[in-house]
Design a protein around this motif. Structure first.
Motif, PDB file in Angstrom:
ATOM      1  N   ALA A  91      72.890 -20.397  29.176  1.00 42.55           N
ATOM      2  CA  ALA A  91      71.742 -19.500  29.292  1.00 42.55           C
ATOM      3  C   ALA A  91      70.702 -20.015  30.289  1.00 42.55           C
ATOM      4  CB  ALA A  91      71.110 -19.282  27.923  1.00 42.55           C
ATOM      5  N   LYS A  92      70.360 -21.291  30.210  1.00 44.35           N
ATOM      6  CA  LYS A  92      69.329 -21.828  31.100  1.00 44.35           C
ATOM      7  C   LYS A  92      69.733 -21.655  32.562  1.00 44.35           C
ATOM      8  CE  LYS A  92      66.676 -25.941  32.320  1.00 44.35           C
ATOM      9  NZ  LYS A  92      66.929 -25.704  33.761  1.00 44.35           N
ATOM     10  N   GLU A  93      70.986 -21.982  32.877  1.00 39.24           N
ATOM     11  CA  GLU A  93      71.466 -21.843  34.251  1.00 39.24           C
ATOM     12  C   GLU A  93      71.423 -20.374  34.695  1.00 39.24           C
ATOM     13  OE1 GLU A  93      72.847 -23.503  31.869  1.00 39.24           O
ATOM     14  OE2 GLU A  93      73.413 -25.524  32.519  1.00 39.24           O
ATOM     15  N   ALA A  94      71.768 -19.474  33.784  1.00 36.33           N
ATOM     16  CA  ALA A  94      71.717 -18.050  34.098  1.00 36.33           C
ATOM     17  C   ALA A  94      70.283 -17.614  34.379  1.00 36.33           C
ATOM     18  CB  ALA A  94      72.305 -17.230  32.949  1.00 36.33           C
ATOM     19  N   PHE A  95      69.344 -18.048  33.527  1.00 33.53           N
ATOM     20  CA  PHE A  95      67.936 -17.694  33.727  1.00 33.53           C
ATOM     21  C   PHE A  95      67.427 -18.240  35.063  1.00 33.53           C
ATOM     22  CE2 PHE A  95      67.221 -17.769  28.842  1.00 33.53           C
ATOM     23  CZ  PHE A  95      67.931 -16.578  28.727  1.00 33.53           C
ATOM     24  N   ASP A  96      67.834 -19.449  35.404  1.00 32.57           N
ATOM     25  CA  ASP A  96      67.404 -20.045  36.675  1.00 32.57           C
ATOM     26  C   ASP A  96      67.873 -19.196  37.856  1.00 32.57           C
ATOM     27  OD1 ASP A  96      66.189 -22.117  35.346  1.00 32.57           O
ATOM     28  OD2 ASP A  96      67.825 -23.561  35.673  1.00 32.57           O
ATOM     29  N   SER A  98      64.915  -7.262  35.385  1.00 30.36           N
ATOM     30  CA  SER A  98      65.455  -6.410  34.330  1.00 30.36           C
ATOM     31  C   SER A  98      66.604  -7.085  33.592  1.00 30.36           C
ATOM     32  CB  SER A  98      65.923  -5.075  34.929  1.00 30.36           C
ATOM     33  OG  SER A  98      66.259  -4.153  33.912  1.00 30.36           O
ATOM     34  N   VAL A  99      67.509  -7.712  34.347  1.00 31.99           N
ATOM     35  CA  VAL A  99      68.632  -8.418  33.725  1.00 31.99           C
ATOM     36  C   VAL A  99      68.130  -9.655  32.984  1.00 31.99           C
ATOM     37  CG1 VAL A  99      70.824  -9.591  34.146  1.00 31.99           C
ATOM     38  CG2 VAL A  99      70.254  -7.521  35.439  1.00 31.99           C
ATOM     39  N   LEU A 100      67.148 -10.347  33.570  1.00 27.47           N
ATOM     40  CA  LEU A 100      66.550 -11.495  32.881  1.00 27.47           C
ATOM     41  C   LEU A 100      65.966 -11.063  31.541  1.00 27.47           C
ATOM     42  CD1 LEU A 100      65.574 -14.434  32.785  1.00 27.47           C
ATOM     43  CD2 LEU A 100      63.535 -13.696  34.073  1.00 27.47           C
ATOM     44  N   GLY A 101      65.267  -9.942  31.542  1.00 19.57           N
ATOM     45  CA  GLY A 101      64.709  -9.424  30.300  1.00 19.57           C
ATOM     46  C   GLY A 101      65.786  -9.144  29.269  1.00 19.57           C
ATOM     47  N   HIS A 102      66.908  -8.600  29.731  1.00 21.82           N
ATOM     48  CA  HIS A 102      68.017  -8.304  28.811  1.00 21.82           C
ATOM     49  C   HIS A 102      68.527  -9.575  28.139  1.00 21.82           C
ATOM     50  CE1 HIS A 102      71.816  -6.991  27.195  1.00 21.82           C
ATOM     51  NE2 HIS A 102      72.434  -7.844  27.979  1.00 21.82           N
ATOM     52  N   TYR A 103      68.717 -10.626  28.922  1.00 17.15           N
ATOM     53  CA  TYR A 103      69.234 -11.861  28.352  1.00 17.15           C
ATOM     54  C   TYR A 103      68.205 -12.548  27.454  1.00 17.15           C
ATOM     55  CZ  TYR A 103      73.148 -11.358  31.572  1.00 17.15           C
ATOM     56  OH  TYR A 103      74.246 -10.891  32.237  1.00 17.15           O
ATOM     57  N   LEU A 104      66.931 -12.502  27.848  1.00 16.65           N
ATOM     58  CA  LEU A 104      65.883 -13.046  26.984  1.00 16.65           C
ATOM     59  C   LEU A 104      65.833 -12.287  25.664  1.00 16.65           C
ATOM     60  CD1 LEU A 104      63.096 -13.572  29.663  1.00 16.65           C
ATOM     61  CD2 LEU A 104      64.202 -15.388  28.347  1.00 16.65           C
ATOM     62  N   LEU A 161      76.624 -14.014  39.246  1.00 22.00           N
ATOM     63  CA  LEU A 161      76.818 -15.408  38.852  1.00 22.00           C
ATOM     64  C   LEU A 161      76.104 -15.678  37.529  1.00 22.00           C
ATOM     65  CD1 LEU A 161      77.808 -18.282  39.369  1.00 22.00           C
ATOM     66  CD2 LEU A 161      75.788 -18.642  40.835  1.00 22.00           C
ATOM     67  N   ALA A 162      74.896 -15.162  37.386  1.00 21.28           N
ATOM     68  CA  ALA A 162      74.147 -15.328  36.135  1.00 21.28           C
ATOM     69  C   ALA A 162      74.887 -14.686  34.967  1.00 21.28           C
ATOM     70  CB  ALA A 162      72.754 -14.721  36.280  1.00 21.28           C
ATOM     71  N   THR A 163      75.520 -13.550  35.218  1.00 18.95           N
ATOM     72  CA  THR A 163      76.295 -12.864  34.174  1.00 18.95           C
ATOM     73  C   THR A 163      77.419 -13.763  33.670  1.00 18.95           C
ATOM     74  OG1 THR A 163      75.812 -10.689  35.117  1.00 18.95           O
ATOM     75  CG2 THR A 163      77.731 -10.846  33.685  1.00 18.95           C
ATOM     76  N   ILE A 164      78.115 -14.399  34.602  1.00 23.76           N
ATOM     77  CA  ILE A 164      79.206 -15.314  34.238  1.00 23.76           C
ATOM     78  C   ILE A 164      78.659 -16.509  33.461  1.00 23.76           C
ATOM     79  CG2 ILE A 164      80.963 -16.879  35.154  1.00 23.76           C
ATOM     80  CD1 ILE A 164      81.318 -14.890  37.485  1.00 23.76           C
ATOM     81  N   LEU A 165      77.576 -17.092  33.968  1.00 23.76           N
ATOM     82  CA  LEU A 165      76.994 -18.267  33.315  1.00 23.76           C
ATOM     83  C   LEU A 165      76.531 -17.939  31.892  1.00 23.76           C
ATOM     84  CD1 LEU A 165      74.917 -19.641  36.330  1.00 23.76           C
ATOM     85  CD2 LEU A 165      76.936 -20.724  35.305  1.00 23.76           C
ATOM     86  N   TYR A 166      75.894 -16.785  31.735  1.00 25.06           N
ATOM     87  CA  TYR A 166      75.393 -16.422  30.404  1.00 25.06           C
ATOM     88  C   TYR A 166      76.542 -16.175  29.435  1.00 25.06           C
ATOM     89  CZ  TYR A 166      72.540 -14.460  26.735  1.00 25.06           C
ATOM     90  OH  TYR A 166      71.929 -14.239  25.527  1.00 25.06           O
TER      91      TYR A 166
END
Length: 299
Positions: free
Chosen positions: A109-114, A131-137, A99-104
């Protein structure tokens, strides 16, 4: 279309979109859906998963697989809806990450991080959310926060190869060459079947003026991905610059085996053969001179 391209890249990085297989009665619609999905018949798989859910709406495995199938069809709204329905009644880390992947990919971005932070909080034994959070950050240019997320992932699983790769990639961006090398080497030690690990380390070695290290890594890539002409051309160029002309010629020939009309490889081979011909003439002349001296009677 931009969303489709963005998601395709992100899905590869997360590696978490695959369908779940669980034991079920041989003739169940769930099993038929799994078989259809494995055969590449995504639309048929969706139909079977829907049939399974009409019988049992609480089957979160079928719903998760339905979401994955929608995601594969680039129907992101439908996929997100199904992931949310899974999460409404059942905590599932993979559903939150997907779901975060879709949101990002949609720019949220904020919704994905949440979602990723919640996934990390709900499942403290899984390194993937951090790990995925780090990638998006990292994608957002928030390097210090990204590094902290990678360290949190490694603290959970000290042998999580993908996180070491991402950490090494980030450390290169941050101008930390020695930690970057250590992280990338560690990633390859933990999983030597990932060509993108070796390719990034090759780039790193080139930046450090270590062409032989780069050659070693690219040779690994050429074994793992033998259909990439550009890898063989890079190897040919590196060998040629180091004076290993025969090795260079072999790599250019390999590139032409994949792309027979590659003009650059043809041009490099022509130059190499001309150079090798001169070298062979010199060797023959030297041998002839040595033979003549050996045959001359001593006075």
């Amino acid at each position: 279309m931009r969303l489709a391209r963005a998601f395709a890249g992100l899905a590869l990085l997360t590696g978490l979109t695959g369908c779940v297989e669980i034991p079920a009665p041989p003739e169940s619609n769930f099993n038929r859906g799994v078989e259809a999905y494995d055969a590449g018949k995504t639309a048929e798989a969706i139909r079977y998963y829907k049939l399974e859910l009409s019988r049992n709406p609480d089957d979160h495995f079928a719903r998760y697989n339905l979401a994955v199938a929608y995601q594969d069809q680039e129907k992101y709204e439908e996929a997100a809806e199904q992931y949310r329905m899974v999460l409404k009644n059942h905590e599932d880390t993979n559903s939150r990450i997907n779901l975060a992947t879709i949101l990002y990919a949609k720019g949220q971005a904020k919704e994905a991080f949440d979602q990723l932070r919640l996934a990390a909080e709900k499942n403290r034994d899984d390194p993937n959310p951090y790990s995925v959070l780090g990638h998006y950050l990292e994608e957002e240019g928030k390097h210090a926060e990204a590094l902290q997320a990678y360290l949190q992932a490694i603290a959970i699983d000290p042998e999580h190869a993908e996180t070491y790769y991402r950490k090494g990639r980030l450390e290169r961006k941050m101008g930390r060459p020695d930690p970057a090398e250590d992280s990338l080497v560690k990633a390859i030690e933990l999983d030597d079947e990932q060509p993108h690990y070796a390719e990034l380390l090759a780039d790193h070695y080139l930046k450090l003026d270590n062409p032989m290290g780069a050659i070693d890594m690219l040779e690994r890539v050429s074994v793992l991905e033998p259909d990439r002409a550009e890898v063989f051309i890079r190897l040919g160029d590196l060998y040629r610059k180091q004076g290993y002309n025969r090795e260079a010629a072999n790599r250019y020939w390999s590139a032409l085996g994949i792309e027979p009309d590659n003009a650059y490889a043809h041009r490099m081979l022509k130059e190499l053969f001309e150079h090798l011909a001169v070298e062979e003439r010199k060797k023959l002349d030297e041998l002839d001179r040595d033979r003549a001296v050996a045959q001359t009677p001593s006075s």
